[in-house]
Design a protein around this motif. Sequence first.
Motif, PDB file in Angstrom:
ATOM      1  N   SER A 293       8.496  -2.818   5.373  1.00  0.00           N
ATOM      2  CA  SER A 293       8.140  -3.001   3.968  1.00  0.00           C
ATOM      3  C   SER A 293       8.485  -1.805   3.093  1.00  0.00           C
ATOM      4  O   SER A 293       8.251  -1.847   1.904  1.00  0.00           O
ATOM      5  CB  SER A 293       6.647  -3.296   3.849  1.00  0.00           C
ATOM      6  N   GLY A 294       9.037  -0.743   3.656  1.00  0.00           N
ATOM      7  CA  GLY A 294       9.349   0.433   2.853  1.00  0.00           C
ATOM      8  C   GLY A 294      10.294   0.144   1.714  1.00  0.00           C
ATOM      9  O   GLY A 294      10.310   0.851   0.712  1.00  0.00           O
ATOM     10  N   SER A 295      11.096  -0.904   1.857  1.00  0.00           N
ATOM     11  CA  SER A 295      11.998  -1.268   0.778  1.00  0.00           C
ATOM     12  C   SER A 295      11.245  -1.892  -0.393  1.00  0.00           C
ATOM     13  O   SER A 295      11.751  -1.944  -1.500  1.00  0.00           O
ATOM     14  CB  SER A 295      13.063  -2.250   1.284  1.00  0.00           C
ATOM     15  N   ILE A 296      10.031  -2.384  -0.120  1.00  0.00           N
ATOM     16  CA  ILE A 296       9.237  -2.984  -1.194  1.00  0.00           C
ATOM     17  C   ILE A 296       8.262  -1.951  -1.751  1.00  0.00           C
ATOM     18  O   ILE A 296       8.288  -1.630  -2.930  1.00  0.00           O
ATOM     19  CB  ILE A 296       8.472  -4.229  -0.681  1.00  0.00           C
ATOM     20  N   VAL A 297       7.361  -1.445  -0.909  1.00  0.00           N
ATOM     21  CA  VAL A 297       6.403  -0.411  -1.312  1.00  0.00           C
ATOM     22  C   VAL A 297       6.689   0.808  -0.454  1.00  0.00           C
ATOM     23  O   VAL A 297       6.663   0.703   0.765  1.00  0.00           O
ATOM     24  CB  VAL A 297       4.944  -0.880  -1.091  1.00  0.00           C
ATOM     25  N   PRO A 298       7.010   1.935  -0.976  1.00  0.00           N
ATOM     26  CA  PRO A 298       6.955   2.339  -2.380  1.00  0.00           C
ATOM     27  C   PRO A 298       8.278   2.269  -3.128  1.00  0.00           C
ATOM     28  O   PRO A 298       8.344   2.720  -4.254  1.00  0.00           O
ATOM     29  CB  PRO A 298       6.491   3.784  -2.269  1.00  0.00           C
ATOM     30  N   LEU A 299       9.345   1.709  -2.517  1.00  0.00           N
ATOM     31  CA  LEU A 299      10.651   1.766  -3.167  1.00  0.00           C
ATOM     32  C   LEU A 299      10.759   0.848  -4.387  1.00  0.00           C
ATOM     33  O   LEU A 299      10.916   1.326  -5.515  1.00  0.00           O
ATOM     34  CB  LEU A 299      11.757   1.457  -2.146  1.00  0.00           C
TER      35      LEU A 299
END
Length: 186
Positions: free
Chosen positions: A101-107
């Motif tokens: 999920s790093g691509s969504i939160v926080p990216l």
Amino acid sequence: MFSLKEILSVTLTLFAIIDILGSIPIIIQIRQREGKIHSEKATIVAGVLMVAFLFVGQSILSLIGVDFQSFALAGAIVIFLIGLEMILGIQLFRSDPLASSGSIVPLAFPLIVGAGTMTTLLSLRAAYSLPNVLVGIGLNLVFVYIVLKSSVWIEHKLGKAGEDILRRVFGVILLAIAIKLFKANF
């Protein structure tokens, strides 16, 4: 309907607020932690968030009883924590290897589409025609996608020392942005 001057104004304003170039150290850090940046997913989610907030942002915040100042403070806290991660070399945001999920939160949120971007979108909607704002969003998303897709190449060009310096410098900048958001909305 379409105005090149308005499109340019909207595009440059959003470019300055999104500051994808300033987020390069964070993008590299997320990619190292997650193993991969999902450029398409992050860009699409950021685009959906921007367009949705452009149309219904003020109504949603009013409906749930959240004022813009509270929303901006919440974004400032996340930005502050990311800045601390960058400066101190610690990991506060734990990744779930199954979720990626790093691509969504926080990216995608709150770095690309944070409180500043959302506030700016509402201001741009009031000042410019909707089609021009949408084109400006689209142009920024293309640039965001290119930067995200090039993160491995950018990291390679920076080298380890360049990456460390950039990460700490932008960590301090993120802390300053977070504090500015705190002061402006507290």
